[in-house]
Structure formats: structure tokens, C-alpha cells
Design an enzyme around this catalytic site. Structure first.
Site, short mmCIF file in Angstrom:
data_model
loop_
_atom_site.label_atom_id
_atom_site.label_comp_id
_atom_site.label_asym_id
_atom_site.label_seq_id
_atom_site.Cartn_x
_atom_site.Cartn_y
_atom_site.Cartn_z
N GLU A 257 38.17 59.14 36.35
CA GLU A 257 39.09 58.32 37.16
C GLU A 257 38.40 57.86 38.45
OE1 GLU A 257 42.23 57.23 36.26
OE2 GLU A 257 41.47 58.01 34.37
N TRP A 260 36.12 55.03 37.53
CA TRP A 260 36.85 53.77 37.36
C TRP A 260 36.93 53.03 38.69
CZ3 TRP A 260 38.38 50.63 33.61
CH2 TRP A 260 38.57 51.12 32.30
N TRP A 289 53.00 30.79 31.30
CA TRP A 289 53.91 31.89 31.63
C TRP A 289 55.33 31.35 31.77
CZ3 TRP A 289 51.51 36.43 31.23
CH2 TRP A 289 50.13 36.48 31.46
N ASN A 324 50.44 56.85 37.23
CA ASN A 324 49.51 55.91 36.59
C ASN A 324 49.95 55.49 35.18
OD1 ASN A 324 47.09 54.35 36.83
ND2 ASN A 324 46.23 55.65 35.23
N TRP A 342 50.70 37.89 35.51
CA TRP A 342 50.26 39.18 36.07
C TRP A 342 50.03 39.09 37.58
CZ3 TRP A 342 45.51 39.06 38.47
CH2 TRP A 342 44.63 38.03 38.10
N TRP A 365 46.03 45.34 36.68
CA TRP A 365 46.91 44.26 36.21
C TRP A 365 46.24 43.40 35.15
CZ3 TRP A 365 51.88 43.44 36.19
CH2 TRP A 365 52.66 44.23 37.04
#
Length: 435
Positions: A257, A260, A289, A324, A342, A365
């Protein structure tokens, strides 16, 4: 009389194990610590009860207490860096400013502007790597190209990691080099136009047992199975080096993590167009969208009729935190079920998240919408009901946040899952075929 050095605190609100501060103190000139409440950033915040500003203000108060005990003081200003820096140069006879790197686009633009001004004044500007383990071109593929997939990036990251990269900077060896100045008053939140919320923030310590069991507990939002340290990493009240050492000792999954986080900074550095509102995979900018404002409002308020989604949004609105696993579910729901861009969700999270960090927020996102690097494929649409069965089977998390569940006041589902799934697949296929 000796000239002074300024150390400019930003995303590194601690005295210990701070790379730039260590270099400033070690250089031997009197160091005056400064912090600027930057109105270029603050003026854009719509919410005047902003938890992040309050967190920073408290962290500044804690820093000031430590510095006053050392016979020094933090000099805290409210305004734009371009206006404040010249004032400080005039007042303190400065020969150099030290700080730590900032990777966001605004931060880079600000630092370039400050550096240009300082150069014209004959003042040195030094910046250092502090908030990541590896940055910029430090982790590249064998062909010297940036990684865009996490697994090979993390493999190379771990290969490169040695004790050298996690060794703390022993700032305390040079604390005597802080300038001896009388305490300077810190502006109040109210004087800057903000209002205290009085909320309690996550602790700066986490029990070893939580990290040890992180892999088995991290997906269950009803369990206290995550560290809640992200806000401390965001504002640098904790050192990333110390956390990586803890992860090496206790949990490979938790270490991943932290990697990341470096990975998303790496993506922002190599693909800066994502900082300008573009999809990482540019063909995804062609999606049409629906962007229904009424449905977006229902999502924001946690009134979609999908309990796991609503619980997540209410937790975010009430606390500035969201688990998360639930972040993935609510992001997938907005982009896939409601076919809302998004970027709308990214902006809402940017407004609400206590631990908001552009690189990680954008990465998350874009992952959820399918447009990012190493993203979930676009045809993967989370089923909120199945996610609930897997990760909140007893509805403990949901009931905590959705008290009216199973009553007439709880809304009907805003959209049928199967219908939404077919609709989004059709919309994505049409857009991606055009490319």
C-alpha cells in the site's frame, strides 16, 4: 553578523527525520523555520469548516510548542508565497531557503516561480526528496521507461530498497542551529476565515497487531483493520521512511500500500497531463457521460438506495474518512452505475477527504472508471449487493451509517444493477470503438 537560512515547511510538518530540515540545520547557519498558509490554495476551498486546514493548524501548533522549547519559533504567515517570501528576505537577512520537493502541478509551478525570484536576489533555493522513498526516474524499467503497471513497478521498487533509503535523518543532532528568536504568534483559524470543527483526528501511532493482521482484515469496513495513518502521511506529520521500516517488519501487504503511493506520484511525474483533467488512457476521454445532477446529488448525500454506497458516502461526509474497499465500491457505482464522469467524483473526494492527495485520489478514480494505469477493465462493474455479502455480511458497517435501513424513509435503489451494467458497457464500447 551571520546570515540566516529559512526552512520552509509544507507537506512535512515534523522536526524529526525530515530530509530538507536536516540539510538546512547541518549547513550550520541559523535556521528560521517558516510556514505559509497559502491563499492560492485556501481561497479555492468552498468549505470554511475545512478539516484539513484544521489538521494543519493543529500540526503547526504542535511544531510551535516543540520549537519554543528549543528557544526558537515557527514564523507563520498567511498570504501568497510570492508576496510573503520577499518580506521574509527583507526581515531576516536570508542567504538560502531549504524545503522538500512537492510533486503536484501547482507546487512545481510555485517552486519554479520562487526559485526564479530568489535567483534574481542572489539567494539559494535547495529542495530535497522527503515524502516518498523513490521519485521521478529512480524506479524505471530495464528499457529506462516509466512503469505503468503496479506489479513490475513494486518488484523493481523492492529490489532497489536498501537500508540507505529508510535510514532516518538525525535532525536532532543539529537542533542547536535553530535561530534563537522570540515566539511568533500563529494566526488563528478564524483570522484566516476558517471555523474549527473540533473533531478528533486519527492517532499518529498504530498498534503492531493492526499492521500484522492488515492482509486479513483490510477489506472489512466494520473492523478497525487499517492504520488510519494516511492523513499523517499526507501532511508529513509522520515519516514515510519510518512507516516502510514498520511494514518491512510486520506486513508485506501494508508495504504494498505504501508502494502504491510512490507509484501514483511516479505516474503524475511521467504523465503530467493527468493533472490537467485528462484520462491516463486518452481514448477514455471520448466517453459520453450522462452526468445527471440529481443522481450525483443523491450519491453525494448517501441516498442512492444502495446501502453500502450510502454508508460510505455518509462516513465520508461526517468524518472525512472512507474505508478503502468502500472507496472502490462508491467510485465504481458513480462511474459505472450512474455513468457520471469520474472527474466529478474525484473533485468531490478532493473537497471532503481528510487525506486528500492528488496523485492517489486521481489514480484511484481512474482505476475505478477503467481509464487509469493498471486499471480494472471497463467491463468490470462492482455489484454492490455482492460486495456487501462479501465484506459486510452482518451489515455492521452499513447499520452504523444508514440508521433508517429497512424503513419507509430509506430510498428505493436509484437504478437497477443489471440495467446499469448493460448501459455502461454499451456507452464504453461505443466510445472506445471510435478510437
Amino acid at each position: 553578523m551571520s546570515k540566516n537560512t529559512l526552512f520552509w515547511f509544507r507537506r512535512d510538518l515534523r522536526l524529526h527525520d525530515n530530509a530538507g530540515l536536516y540539510q538546512a540545520l547541518k549547513a550550520g547557519k541559523p535556521v528560521i523555520p517558516i510556514f505559509i498558509f497559502d491563499t492560492n490554495i485556501l481561497d479555492k476551498l468552498a468549505e470554511k469548516q475545512d478539516r484539513r486546514v484544521e489538521f494543519i493548524h493543529r500540526a503547526i501548533g504542535a511544531l510551535q510548542t516543540e520549537l519554543v522549547a528549543l528557544g526558537s519559533s515557527l514564523v507563520v504567515k498567511y498570504g501568497t508565497p510570492e508576496a510573503i517570501i520577499p518580506q521574509l528576505l527583507d526581515k531576516y537577512d536570508v542567504e538560502a531557503i531549504y524545503t522538500n520537493h512537492d510533486y503536484e502541478l501547482y507546487g512545481q509551478h510555485r517552486d519554479a516561480m520562487v526559485q526564479e525570484y530568489l535567483q534574481s536576489e542572489g539567494v539559494e533555493f535547495y529542495t530535497f526528496k522527503d515524502q516518498v522513498i523513490f521519485e521521478k526516474d529512480e524506479v524505471l524499467s530495464n528499457t529506462k521507461t516509466p512503469y505503468t503497471v503496479f506489479t513490475p513497478y513494486s518488484r523493481k521498487w523492492k529490489e532497489k530498497l536498501t537500508d540507505f533509503y529508510t535510514k532516518p535523518y538525525p535532525t536532532e543532532k543539529y537542533f542547536q542551529h535553530f535561530a534563537q528568536i522570540s515566539p511568533v504568534e500563529v494566526p488563528s483559524l478564524e483570522s484566516m476565515g476558517f471555523v474549527a470543527t473540533g473533531i478528533s483526528f486519527p492517532a499518529r501511532e498504530v498498534r503492531d497487531s493492526i499492521i500484522q493482521k492488515y492482509a486479513e482484515n483490510r477489506d472489512f469496513p466494520a473492523i478497525s483493520g487499517t492504520s488510519r495513518l494516511s492523513v499523517h502521511l499526507r501532511f508529513g506529520t509522520l515519516s514515510i521512511r519510518a512507516l516502510v521500516k514498520t511494514a518491512q517488519r510486520l506486513s508485506e501487504t501494508w508495504l504494498n500500500e505504501l508502494i502504491w503511493r510512490d507509484f501514483y506520484f511516479n505516474i503524475l511525474h511521467h504523465f503530467p497531463y493527468i493533472g490537467e483533467g485528462h484520462a491516463f488512457r486518452k481514448e477514455y476521454d471520448s466517453i459520453t457521460w450522462r452526468n445527471n445532477p440529481v443522481e450525483f446529488e443523491a450519491w453525494c448525500k448517501g441516498k442512492t438506495g444502495y446501502p453500502i454506497v450510502d454508508a460510505g458516502m455518509r462516513e465520508l461526509n461526517a468524518t472525512g474518512f472512507m474505508h478503502n474497499r468502500v472507496r472502490m465500491i462508491v467510485a465504481s457505482f458513480l462511474t459505472k452505475h450512474l455513468l457520471i464522469d469520474w472527474r466529478w467524483g474525484e473533485a468531490y473526494f478532493a473537497q471532503k477527504l481528510l487525506d486528500f492527495d492528488f496523485a492517489a485520489n486521481n489514480g484511484g478514480w481512474q482505476w475505478a472508471s477503467g481509464s487509469g494505469c493498471d486499471a480494472a477493465p471497463y467491463f468490470r462493474v462492482f455489484n454492490p449487493t455482492l460486495q456487501t455479502q462479501k465484506f459486510d455480511k452482518q451489515l455492521e458497517y452499513i447499520k452504523k451509517w444508514v440508521s433508517e435501513l429497512n424503513t419507509l424513509s430509506y430510498p428505493q435503489p436509484i437504478v437497477n444493477h443489471e440495467f446499469a451494467r448493460k448501459r455502461v458497457l454499451d456507452a464504453y464500447q461505443k466510445a472506445l470503438k471510435k478510437e
